[in-house]
Each structure stands twice: as C-alpha cells, then as structure tokens.
Design a protein around this motif. Structure first.
Motif, PDB file in Angstrom:
ATOM      1  N   GLY A 146       0.831  -1.194   0.000  1.00 42.03           N
ATOM      2  CA  GLY A 146       0.000   0.000   0.000  1.00 42.03           C
ATOM      3  C   GLY A 146       0.863   1.240   0.000  1.00 42.03           C
ATOM      4  O   GLY A 146       2.029   1.210   0.416  1.00 42.03           O
ATOM      5  N   VAL A 159      -3.370   0.309  -3.542  1.00 38.34           N
ATOM      6  CA  VAL A 159      -2.969  -1.035  -3.133  1.00 38.34           C
ATOM      7  C   VAL A 159      -2.606  -1.798  -4.397  1.00 38.34           C
ATOM      8  O   VAL A 159      -3.428  -1.907  -5.318  1.00 38.34           O
ATOM      9  CB  VAL A 159      -4.094  -1.764  -2.372  1.00 38.34           C
ATOM     10  N   VAL A 163      -2.439   4.015   3.242  1.00 41.53           N
ATOM     11  CA  VAL A 163      -2.646   2.623   3.628  1.00 41.53           C
ATOM     12  C   VAL A 163      -1.677   2.293   4.759  1.00 41.53           C
ATOM     13  O   VAL A 163      -0.461   2.498   4.626  1.00 41.53           O
ATOM     14  CB  VAL A 163      -2.428   1.679   2.434  1.00 41.53           C
ATOM     15  N   VAL A 215      -1.544  -3.999   5.064  1.00 42.32           N
ATOM     16  CA  VAL A 215      -1.973  -4.796   3.926  1.00 42.32           C
ATOM     17  C   VAL A 215      -1.577  -6.238   4.207  1.00 42.32           C
ATOM     18  O   VAL A 215      -0.543  -6.500   4.837  1.00 42.32           O
ATOM     19  CB  VAL A 215      -1.352  -4.284   2.604  1.00 42.32           C
ATOM     20  N   SER A 234      -6.689  -4.761   3.169  1.00 43.08           N
ATOM     21  CA  SER A 234      -5.968  -3.493   3.295  1.00 43.08           C
ATOM     22  C   SER A 234      -6.667  -2.615   4.320  1.00 43.08           C
ATOM     23  O   SER A 234      -7.884  -2.658   4.476  1.00 43.08           O
ATOM     24  CB  SER A 234      -5.893  -2.769   1.946  1.00 43.08           C
ATOM     25  N   CYS A 288      -6.611   1.502   5.894  1.00 44.05           N
ATOM     26  CA  CYS A 288      -6.103   2.861   5.723  1.00 44.05           C
ATOM     27  C   CYS A 288      -6.230   3.627   7.037  1.00 44.05           C
ATOM     28  O   CYS A 288      -6.830   3.149   7.996  1.00 44.05           O
ATOM     29  CB  CYS A 288      -6.822   3.591   4.585  1.00 44.05           C
TER      30      CYS A 288
END
Length: 659
Positions: free
Chosen positions: A424, A430, A457, A460, A469, A471
């Motif tokens: 990420g 991603v 991100v 991941v 993923s 964030c």
C-alpha cells in the motif's frame, strides 16, 4: 386498614399504571412506603395520578414482581433493572438480580479463557501450596543467574504463576527506589508517597509489551522482561527474567528454539540455548541467550549494539536479530547474525515499512522502492563490511510505500520462483506484484492495482484466500476474495470485492505499536482483527479480517484495563492453539483460546458464501461494538484527552483515483 384495597394511580415517565396500596407496600421500607406515607413529597399530573420520573418499561417489571412475587428475566437488561430496584428499595428482587449478575460473570473468565499470569511482584511464601520452587536471586550484573521456575501443578487451564521480585538495588538504579512493601501494592505503604510517585510506580508495573514465539511468552514491563514457557503437564511457568534496565524498554523481540550454542563470559559453550531475548531502548539493543536445559538457567549477554538512531522495530528473521529505525533520511537497518556473531548496520534511506518471508527481509521506502536483504546468504555476501541491500521493485508512480505483505505460495517451496507481494502507498493505492517463472531475473511484474482508499494505507495482508488493506481513516478496511489456480494467483476471474468496515480504535499513536489491530493469523487460514476501542478498557472485540464479523468479545477476568495484546500460535497436545495474549495495567497477563470460535465463524462464513454465490456482494453487518456498547465504552473515556487518528491530506500531485 381503610386504605388496604385503595387504588393508587401512577404516572411513570408518561405511562399510566393502576395498582393497589397493598401491592406497593408489602415490601417494607421502600420508596413506595415512604411515598404513600407522606415522607416523600408527591407530584401529581393533571388527572391526579402520582408522577414518578423513571423508566416505565423497567417499572412495569418491578410492579409485576410486587403483584406476583415472580419475574421473567428473558430479554431483560439485568444490570439496568437492578439499578431501578436499588432506587425503589425493592430488596428481595435486588438480591435475586445481584445473584443472577454474579452467575453471569465469572472471575475465572468464560469458556474461551485459557490462562492467567499474575504480576511478577506478587509475593509467594516459600512452598505455598507446595507449588513454589524458591531459588536464590543474584544481581543483574552477573553473567549467570538462577531464575525462579515457579509453576502450577494444575493443568494448563489453571495456569497460576508467580515470578520473582527485582532486588532493592536494582530498583534504586532505575530511579524507582521505593520500599519492598510499596512495591507489593500495600495501600498502607503508599501513605508516605506523593501521588505522582504512586502513579509512576503503577505505570512502570503495567505490562508494556507482550510477545510470543512457539510456546514461549515474553512479558515486558518498563524496566525488565519476564519469560514464560507452556507445557502440557505444567502449564505456564516462569523460566527467565532479564536484568533490570536503567532506561525504559521500548521494543522487545523473542526467538525460541534457536538450537545454537552461545558463549558465556568464561568462553564455555552453553549447550541447549533455546531462547533469545532482544531489548531496545532508544538506539541501544541488548541481546541475551538463555540456556534453559541447565540447572540453574544460564543467562548470557550476547552483546550491546548501537543502531545510531532510535530503534522503531525489533524482530528476529530466523536466528538473526534485526533492528530497524523509522522513516527519514537517516533510516538504518542493523543485523546481528547468530553464526558469525557479528553486528552490522547499513543506511536504508527513507525506510517506511517491512515484512519477512522465509530468509528474506523486505523493506519499503518513501521513494517507492522495495528493497530486500537475504539473511540466508548474509554471512557470504558482504560488501565493504555493509549489508547487501538490493532493490527488488520500484512503484510505477514512485508513491511512498507505507505497508507491505509477502505471500510465498506452495509453488515457491518447490522451485522458489513464484513470490507474491502486496503493498500500500501513502496516496491510498494497493498494488499486487508477482515474481513468476517467466520473469525470473527481471524482477516482479505489476499484477493488479486497487484505488479504493482515500487515505494512506497503514496495513496490507495477502493470504491464500484474501487480500486485506487498512487505511488511516479510523482503520477503514477493504477486503477482496483472491482467486487461485493451482495455488497461484489468477487473473481469471481475478479478485472479488468482499467487504468494507472500520476497526475503530481511539488510541494514542505511541501505544499503537503494542496494540496493533492486525490482521493476525497464518496466511493459509482465516485471519482476524483485534479491536480495542478506547485506551482504558477491559473489552476487546475479535473480528474476522475477511468481512468484519464478530467472532467473540473478550473481557479481562479481573476488570483491569488492557494495556497491550498480540495473537500467537502455541503448540498443543492435539492441535495448535491460537491464543490472544493480553497484558494489563494491573501487571497481569491473561490469555484466551480463540481456536474454536474462529473455526466456527470461518465455517459459518464459508456456508454463507456458498449459499449466496461467490460473486454476490451483499452488505455485511459490522461486527464491532454496537451503538449501546460504543456509548458505554465512550462514557468511560475522556474524549477531550484522547487523540483521534489523523487523516493525512492527499498530495495535490496525486493521480486521479476512482471513488
């Protein structure tokens, strides 16, 4: 009595009730006896009914109890009803509800509870219950020490353990020279201490970090680390304890079953070195080896190393100890190799994230490059006495890489030429890159890009079945189902969107390294998130990483707040156990076995997917705290003093992305 059958009209919270004087007063010394005798002033509505400003629904349950001497508690909030009974003084019902509440809550935890390790400063008289094997303590400066090896005779499901107390001179050297009575939590001994001293002592004795490897646990406090081992016959028992450190411990790393022999200060080989412990404070790293197959347990200081900058990550890659600094132009990587007994450091500019795969250490950078160090070839591949850091891949847009995950497919174990990497970026992208047989020698190729995040991100994970993923916007999670052909990721039909949810955590940034929400778990099984909503809470929510559904809710058995946690695989007699390990502000460590509930939730998840069709993207209910649970958690949290996750603004040069 003339008013024995008199009808009493009540208006409770806007709802009208009619009952008899006798029904309201058969329990003596209550709110109603005082009200009807005139000892409490009455307020009447426009119809003349006595107005009582309380919850009418709960009052209806209490009134039915007064009428029938019985009550149905199905779908009833027992604690709320008990609170109303205490207000009205209905002692017979209040006692019943108190018993029901106690029956529903056990100080030994629920069926998932696996173990309890009390704080190491709890004393244990010699031979108490016949479970203590007292040993002589030596000072922290000695090369060889004898450690209390105390354990419970009960099964591993009891797990009562007591550790040893650091000596007075050790505590004085680290600026905590309270009396031993004070260190034992005696309330009377605190009378001569100022509140800041008491607070500092309590804070130093909470569990700061908890780590696990195989059947070993390292519990770190501010200035020392205690190590425990799990066996089927003894349960958890204390095996080693580090010397008391002058500076506060910030990072630890644990490696069990190293198998190598170390050398002590006398030059003798210590056979059976099966545990290594690394501790970092600022730029300094200390490494100890413990030989637990000898009596007494032998502790050897392997070395003290200086990275030159603050250590942000400390880990073992195989038997090699690795120290990494944070992002910046002076980022460094340091490695101690077990076979060469050599410490090396290397500048790795703009280091931002890392992951391990086999003997490989992959490093993401703020320049968009993914570099790697091959630890297996480390002793043979040195250039100018520096680590050999090789660039593996460069992001096509040169976006700063903020998270990385490596997946070694079954194909990799056979021919070693198929590696999958997900990463990420700071701008929310991603990407999945693949090193397959056709590109050997040319580096990984870009496989697929996802542009669904609008914030950096932070996590991941690429596994056998899912791509996950996370964030920075309140830990917003996106997940995809990964299609594979003969174990390798497939372009037809490719990935399928699975779910979107948030793992809300109002935690200070400094606490997040030790309260990582996940995902946890091996890459060939169902992974999970651990959600800790507010800093001072005794409640954790275990959720599936694939769709966010709640697996179970964990609450500490002693009511103490959770200060840190991790998830680890421990070997068992029949099958490996996936344990949630929690350190607490009380100094205790508590464990829960998540194996059965995760298996059950995963099977239910597979059944839903099979019945609904793999391509259906039906909305998934959030498995985090319900609104009622969230309100209860936030009511105990000072939101003004609680830092909220900061969403980094997007760069104006960021390429346009799909919403």
């Amino acid at each position: 009595m003339s008013n024995y059958q008199e009808i009493v009209n009540l208006n409770v919270g806007g709802t009208r009730f009619a009952t008899s004087w006798h029904t309201l007063t058969w329990v003596p010394d209550t709110f109603f006896t005082a009200l009807l005798s005139g000892r409490i002033p009455t307020v009447r509505d426009e119809t003349g009914a006595i107005f009582i400003d309380r919850d009418p629904n709960l009052f209806g349950l209490i009134l039915n109890f007064l009428r029938t001497r019985d009550i149905d508690l199905n779908n009833v909030n027992i604690r709320a009803l008990r609170h109303e009974c205490d207000y009205f003084g209905i002692t017979p019902l209040s006692r019943r509800l108190a018993l029901c509440d106690e029956m529903n809550h056990s100080s030994c935890g629920d069926v998932l509870f696996y173990g309890y390790l009390p704080p190491p400063l709890s004393t244990n008289t010699n031979g108490r219950n016949g479970n203590s094997c007292s040993r002589k303590n030596s000072t922290a400066s000695s090369t060889e020490v004898t450690v209390n090896r105390t354990h419970s005779r009960n099964s591993s499901l009891d797990l009562r353990t007591v550790g040893r107390i650091p000596s007075q001179d050790q505590l004085s050297r680290c600026g905590r020279g309270h009396s031993r009575a004070a260190s034992l939590g005696n309330a009377d001994s605190h009378k001569g201490l100022r509140p800041p001293e008491i607070s500092a002592w309590a804070d130093s004795m909470k569990v700061q970090i908890i780590k696990a490897h195989h059947n070993w646990i390292a519990v770190a406090y501010s200035h020392f680390v205690t190590g425990y081992r799990l066996t089927d016959s003894c349960g958890w028992y204390v095996v080693f304890q580090s010397p008391v450190q002058d500076s506060v411990i910030e990072r630890i790393a644990l490696n069990a079953k190293t198998g190598g022999g170390g050398a002590n200060s006398s030059g003798n080989n210590s056979a059976g070195t099966d545990v290594m412990l690394g501790v970092a404070s600022g730029p300094l790293v200390r490494l100890w080896a413990f030989s637990t197959h000898t009596e007494p347990v032998r502790r050897t200081l392997v070395g003290t190393f200086n990275l030159g900058v603050r250590v942000e990550h400390l880990l073992f890659v195989g038997p090699q100890l690795v120290a990494l600094s944070g992002a910046g132009s002076r980022s460094k990587a340091g490695v101690w190799h077990t076979s060469t007994q050599h410490w090396q450091t290397q500048d790795v500019a703009h280091l931002t994230t890392y992951d391990t795969a086999g003997s490989f250490l992959l490093l993401g950078t703020a320049t968009g490059a993914i570099n790697y160090i091959d630890m297996q070839k480390f002793p043979l591949r040195m250039k100018d006495n520096d680590l050999l850091v090789t660039q593996l891949y460069k992001d096509p847009n040169q976006e700063p890489i903020t998270a990385i995950s490596v997946y070694l497919t079954p194909k990799t174990n056979l021919c070693g030429n198929w590696i999958e990497i997900a990463y990420g970026t700071r701008y929310g992208s991603v990407r999945v890159i693949v090193q397959h047989p056709e590109t050997v020698g040319h580096g990984p190729q870009l496989f697929q890009t996802f542009t669904v995040h609008q914030s950096p991100v932070t996590k991941v994970s690429l596994s056998e079945n899912y791509l996950i993923s996370v964030c920075s916007e309140y830990n917003h999670v996106r997940s995809w189902r990964v299609t594979r052909f003969r174990g390798m990721i497939s372009t037809q039909p490719g990935t399928t969107p699975k779910a979107a949810f948030k793992v809300l955590a109002l935690e200070a940034p400094t606490a997040q390294p030790h309260n990582d929400c996940g995902p946890y778990g091996e890459q060939d099984e169902e992974q999970i998130f651990i959600q800790k909503v507010v800093p001072d809470t005794d409640t954790l929510y275990v959720r599936l990483a694939s769709n966010g559904k709640r697996v179970c809710t964990i609450r500490s058995v002693d009511g103490s707040a959770v200060s840190c946690f991790t998830v680890a695989e421990c070997e068992g007699a029949l099958r490996p156990r996936r344990l949630l390990l929690c350190g607490h502000r009380s100094g205790a460590a508590q464990m829960w076995d998540l194996t059965a509930p995760i298996d059950k939730a995963a099977k239910q998840n597979q059944g839903v997917a099979a019945s609904s069709g793999e391509g259906d993207e039906s909305p998934v209910p959030d498995g985090g705290p319900t609104p009622d649970e969230l309100v209860r958690l936030l009511s105990a949290c000072d939101l003004d003093a609680t830092p909220v996750p900061v969403v980094v603004p997007q760069s104006p040069n960021r390429p346009m992305q799909a919403p």
